[in-house]
Design an enzyme around this catalytic site. Sequence first.
Site, PDB file in Angstrom:
ATOM      1  CG  LEU A 310      -1.902  -1.163   1.329  1.00  0.00           C
ATOM      2  CD1 LEU A 310      -2.737  -1.042   2.598  1.00  0.00           C
ATOM      3  CD2 LEU A 310      -2.805  -1.233   0.106  1.00  0.00           C
ATOM      4  CD  GLN A 311       1.167   5.083   3.006  1.00  0.00           C
ATOM      5  OE1 GLN A 311       0.336   4.824   3.860  1.00  0.00           O
ATOM      6  NE2 GLN A 311       1.940   6.129   3.073  1.00  0.00           N
ATOM      7  N   GLY A 313       8.546   3.223   1.502  1.00  0.00           N
ATOM      8  CA  GLY A 313       9.552   4.261   1.650  1.00  0.00           C
ATOM      9  C   GLY A 313      10.932   3.708   1.373  1.00  0.00           C
ATOM     10  CB  THR A 314      14.290   4.952   2.295  1.00  0.00           C
ATOM     11  OG1 THR A 314      14.035   6.219   1.677  1.00  0.00           O
ATOM     12  CG2 THR A 314      15.728   4.549   2.014  1.00  0.00           C
ATOM     13  CG  PHE A 315      13.847   2.189   6.521  1.00  0.00           C
ATOM     14  CD1 PHE A 315      13.055   1.738   7.565  1.00  0.00           C
ATOM     15  CD2 PHE A 315      14.223   3.529   6.513  1.00  0.00           C
ATOM     16  CE1 PHE A 315      12.646   2.580   8.578  1.00  0.00           C
ATOM     17  CE2 PHE A 315      13.809   4.384   7.520  1.00  0.00           C
ATOM     18  CZ  PHE A 315      13.015   3.910   8.556  1.00  0.00           C
ATOM     19  N   GLY A 316      10.888   1.241   4.842  1.00  0.00           N
ATOM     20  CA  GLY A 316       9.640   0.769   5.429  1.00  0.00           C
ATOM     21  C   GLY A 316       8.574   0.480   4.387  1.00  0.00           C
ATOM     22  CB  ILE A 318       2.015   0.197   4.962  1.00  0.00           C
ATOM     23  CG1 ILE A 318       2.733   1.037   6.032  1.00  0.00           C
ATOM     24  CG2 ILE A 318       0.630  -0.197   5.461  1.00  0.00           C
ATOM     25  CD1 ILE A 318       1.959   2.264   6.454  1.00  0.00           C
ATOM     26  CE  LYS A 338       1.746   1.760  10.618  1.00  0.00           C
ATOM     27  NZ  LYS A 338       1.844   2.865  11.607  1.00  0.00           N
ATOM     28  CG  ASP A 439       4.164  13.305  13.734  1.00  0.00           C
ATOM     29  OD1 ASP A 439       3.744  14.310  13.118  1.00  0.00           O
ATOM     30  OD2 ASP A 439       4.885  12.446  13.198  1.00  0.00           O
TER      31      ASP A 439
END
Length: 581
Positions: A310-311, A313-316, A318, A338, A439
């Site tokens: 679904l998403q 990033g650089t190292f993560g 979902i 996650k 946050d």
Amino acid sequence: MVTHVHLLPAVSLLLAVLAVESSVNIFMSEDEVKKLLGLKAQLYYVRDGVVCQNAFSFVLPVPGDMGSLHFTWHASTPVEYRLGFQVDDPIAMDPPTVNVTWNGAVPRLPSVFRVNLPCTGRVESEVALLMQLNLTATSTSTTSTATSTAAGKNVTTLNFKRRKSCSRQADLDEGPLGPSTDGHGGATVAVAAAAAATTSTRVFYISVGVCCAVIFLVALVLALLHIHSMKKVEEDSLFDSESTQGLSQPSTQTTQCLRADTPNNAAPITNYPSLKIEKNDLKPLNLPEAKSRVRDIAVARERVTLKQVLQEGTFGRIYHGVLLDEKDPKVEKEVFVKTVNEHASEVQVVLMLTESCKLRGLHHRNLLPICAVCVDEGERPLVLLPLMSWGNLKLFLRQCKLAEANNPQSLSQQDLVNIAIQIACGMSYLTKREVVHRDLAARNCVIDEGLHVKITDTALARDLFPMDYHCLGDNVNRPVRWMALEGLLHHDFSPASDVWAFGVTLWELMTLGQTPYAEIDPFEMAAYLKDGFRIPQPCNCPDELFAVMACCWALDPEERPKFTQLVQCLTEFHAALTAYV
């Protein structure tokens, strides 16, 4: 409702695992790579149907003198494609264009398609851009008719990322000769005048020029010293003044300032509230200790099935996943999963596990705490949360803003206020439990098809939304544009600082996911807020609703409303909206 398109940050292409059986190739030629990286090599994104993950580890910058990108592609079997773009700063860059159709078939023979990046020339900015390429291929396997029928079509989403430098047109027009278009004529006159001048005349003018320069520099130094001393006096007396001069006097800022009917941000402030320590504020530990804290909710890795990403990033990442019931394997529960990839360090894994426990043990209809984890030895840790069908709230808002998107439904003003009420209810519960979120933002909320919204933890947020976080010189990435002044200056966090972030989140809702303070340098945010400036009122945002935002942005934390007051105020406003519809 705001209708103009505002797209995601960064020009980059991220490729998911290409699950097609055809031999697809997508790469950049040597000449194109040399322009971008200065290297003499081809850059493959997909080679013979296999994704080259290392090609997407970094966001590649695009120099200001490069107005287009070129990609070479071809496929050995029929593969359909569909193109789309997301731009972070539409003021600096118009929507990109391509020399191919927006959807069609990948050519069989190697060919080049061009992506034009048209800067507007109105502002100077580094524009983050995302080009999305959806590939659809029909399975060609003949080993089993049943398998082929079940497989159907394989759809792969490829996201290419870049960062384009755009300059103001005035800066481009004014070359070494200035704005004048008579460059050759001016040069000829200058040469003729120089030839006619005598040596003594030149010496005289040079001497006069040097003297004027020295006088100017002395005057400039004296003026700077005077301004510095005056500024110190003003800063010492700023919070002792009862006037609203910071809100009413003319400003040289290019961004609009706060409206005159907003709270008195020049009220006396002597101390900010001390930092409240949350009951479940887990500090980063080593990996064994982090795993031990979640052993009681651990499930076997075999019970979890990962579906599409679904998403990323650089190292993560979902995933959309499925959790099998422990007693009845036929019962499945859809979940968010996650996790991290193989490039993640132990520090990043520990941070994901600890931040995932932020809301653990809390129960409220507008909160989404973790429900299970997988921490088997030798495996990547998995953090499981209940699935919300429409996913991340920020991405959902931006999808609703895209003109070409197949929106699941259009959001009315009543819908947006209802979403804000739900977020305020969740934050009111956290305040009662003495938990400070730190946050709060649309990126840390999720939504389903019934417009039910839940607040999530902050795990992987910095990796999945890197443009929303900035390091101010202390090697810590923070959501600078969502932080209250006391957080920026003294790292003080409290329910009042969460109220400030809620005001910014409410602004995100009314702009359908725009970036707040987009034109302000993160290093200048504290001074900008201290001078009384705020983000402007969104288009089509009622004055009453903007007044709620402005109350959240009072410099004195004691003057900001409580979340219980915000819930009551927004509920009454929602009822008034409904009465007129």
